[in-house]
Design a protein around this motif. Structure first.
Motif, mmCIF file in Angstrom:
data_model
loop_
_atom_site.group_PDB
_atom_site.id
_atom_site.type_symbol
_atom_site.label_atom_id
_atom_site.label_comp_id
_atom_site.label_asym_id
_atom_site.label_seq_id
_atom_site.Cartn_x
_atom_site.Cartn_y
_atom_site.Cartn_z
ATOM 1 N N PRO A 182 0.839 -1.205 0.000
ATOM 2 C CA PRO A 182 0.000 0.000 0.000
ATOM 3 C C PRO A 182 0.874 1.255 0.000
ATOM 4 O O PRO A 182 2.025 1.221 0.436
ATOM 5 C CB PRO A 182 -0.785 -0.120 1.312
ATOM 6 N N VAL A 223 4.167 -0.032 4.510
ATOM 7 C CA VAL A 223 3.608 0.738 3.401
ATOM 8 C C VAL A 223 4.762 1.490 2.743
ATOM 9 O O VAL A 223 5.854 1.601 3.300
ATOM 10 C CB VAL A 223 2.533 1.751 3.865
ATOM 11 N N LEU A 270 -4.401 6.734 1.863
ATOM 12 C CA LEU A 270 -3.820 5.398 1.741
ATOM 13 C C LEU A 270 -4.392 4.717 0.507
ATOM 14 O O LEU A 270 -5.610 4.651 0.333
ATOM 15 C CB LEU A 270 -4.131 4.560 2.989
ATOM 16 N N LEU A 288 -4.574 1.212 -1.193
ATOM 17 C CA LEU A 288 -4.341 -0.198 -0.931
ATOM 18 C C LEU A 288 -3.801 -0.906 -2.177
ATOM 19 O O LEU A 288 -3.858 -0.379 -3.288
ATOM 20 C CB LEU A 288 -5.642 -0.858 -0.474
ATOM 21 N N SER A 289 -3.295 -2.113 -1.976
ATOM 22 C CA SER A 289 -2.699 -2.871 -3.069
ATOM 23 C C SER A 289 -3.689 -3.152 -4.193
ATOM 24 O O SER A 289 -3.299 -3.291 -5.349
ATOM 25 C CB SER A 289 -2.138 -4.197 -2.529
#
Length: 221
Positions: free
Chosen positions: A6, A31, A57, A59-60
């Motif tokens: 992330p 991260v 943030l 995320l993947s």
């Protein structure tokens, strides 16, 4: 691979970004951190969110989370080795979130007004400080009952509010040091002197300067 991690867009001294970094650090997840300046936001960040605020943030799987409390809940629900969401004896999570939201709506706003009154030497600085003290007293009362804000163990409420209490403490340092909140001062000081805080507040190269991947988190080798 680093590219699968992330990505956190962050601002070093922003209290919202600070509490997101604390939660990530305490979750012991990694991260890629991208430090920004508000007057020079990376196009990569703005392409993901027109809101353009930090923390953010990614995320993947490409999901974008733009609110600091949502980031905290996301990472701690994935990994919570210190049981910050479920510390024995603390309030139910829904009640803790309600308290955090109350402070966001009132205390955080009052602290901003207090900061402005100090910066611009306004005549209402005492009134602004007193508006903050209503909430400081609530925290002092909690800490008079147990070591942390919701129980004898640290929980989500502690790390969610600490950056804003820190912000308050810096406005009139001399007044704060003599303020009638000894337990709150000791609680805050324990964070400020911790190795965790030093790591969370580390200064990183701006993303726009090098576009280099910088690993962040309390990762055990």
């Amino acid at each position: 691979m680093l590219s699968k991690l992330p990505v956190l867009y962050s601002l070093q001294h922003c209290p919202y970004a600070m509490r997101a970094r604390i939660a990530i650090f305490r979750s012991k997840q990694a991260v890629l951190i991208r430090a920004i300046k508000l007057n020079n936001k990376p196009p990569e960040m703005l392409a993901l969110s027109t809101k353009g605020t930090v923390p953010m943030l990614v995320l993947s799987n490409g999901t974008v989370i733009e609110e600091s409390l949502d980031i905290m809940l996301q990472v701690l629900k994935e990994s919570d080795p210190d049981h910050l969401l479920t510390a024995q004896g603390q309030l139910p999570l829904i009640e803790i979130i309600s308290i955090i939201e109350e402070f966001e709506q009132h205390f955080f706003v009052a602290v901003e007004a207090y900061k402005c009154a100090k910066r611009y030497q306004e005549t209402n600085i005492v009134e602004c400080r007193q508006a903050c003290e209503v909430y400081l007293q609530k925290l002092e009362d909690r800490l008079s009952k147990h070591a942390f804000l919701t129980s004898e163990r640290e929980g989500l409420l502690d790390i969610a509010l600490m950056p804003f209490v820190r912000q308050f403490s810096k406005v009139e340092r001399q007044w704060y040091q003599q303020s009638p909140y000894p337990k709150l001062r000791a609680w805050l000081n324990s964070y400020l002197q911790s190795p965790m805080f030093t790591k969370v507040m580390a200064k990183h190269e701006l993303w726009v300067d090098g576009h280099r991947d910088i690993l962040f988190g309390d990762i055990k080798k």
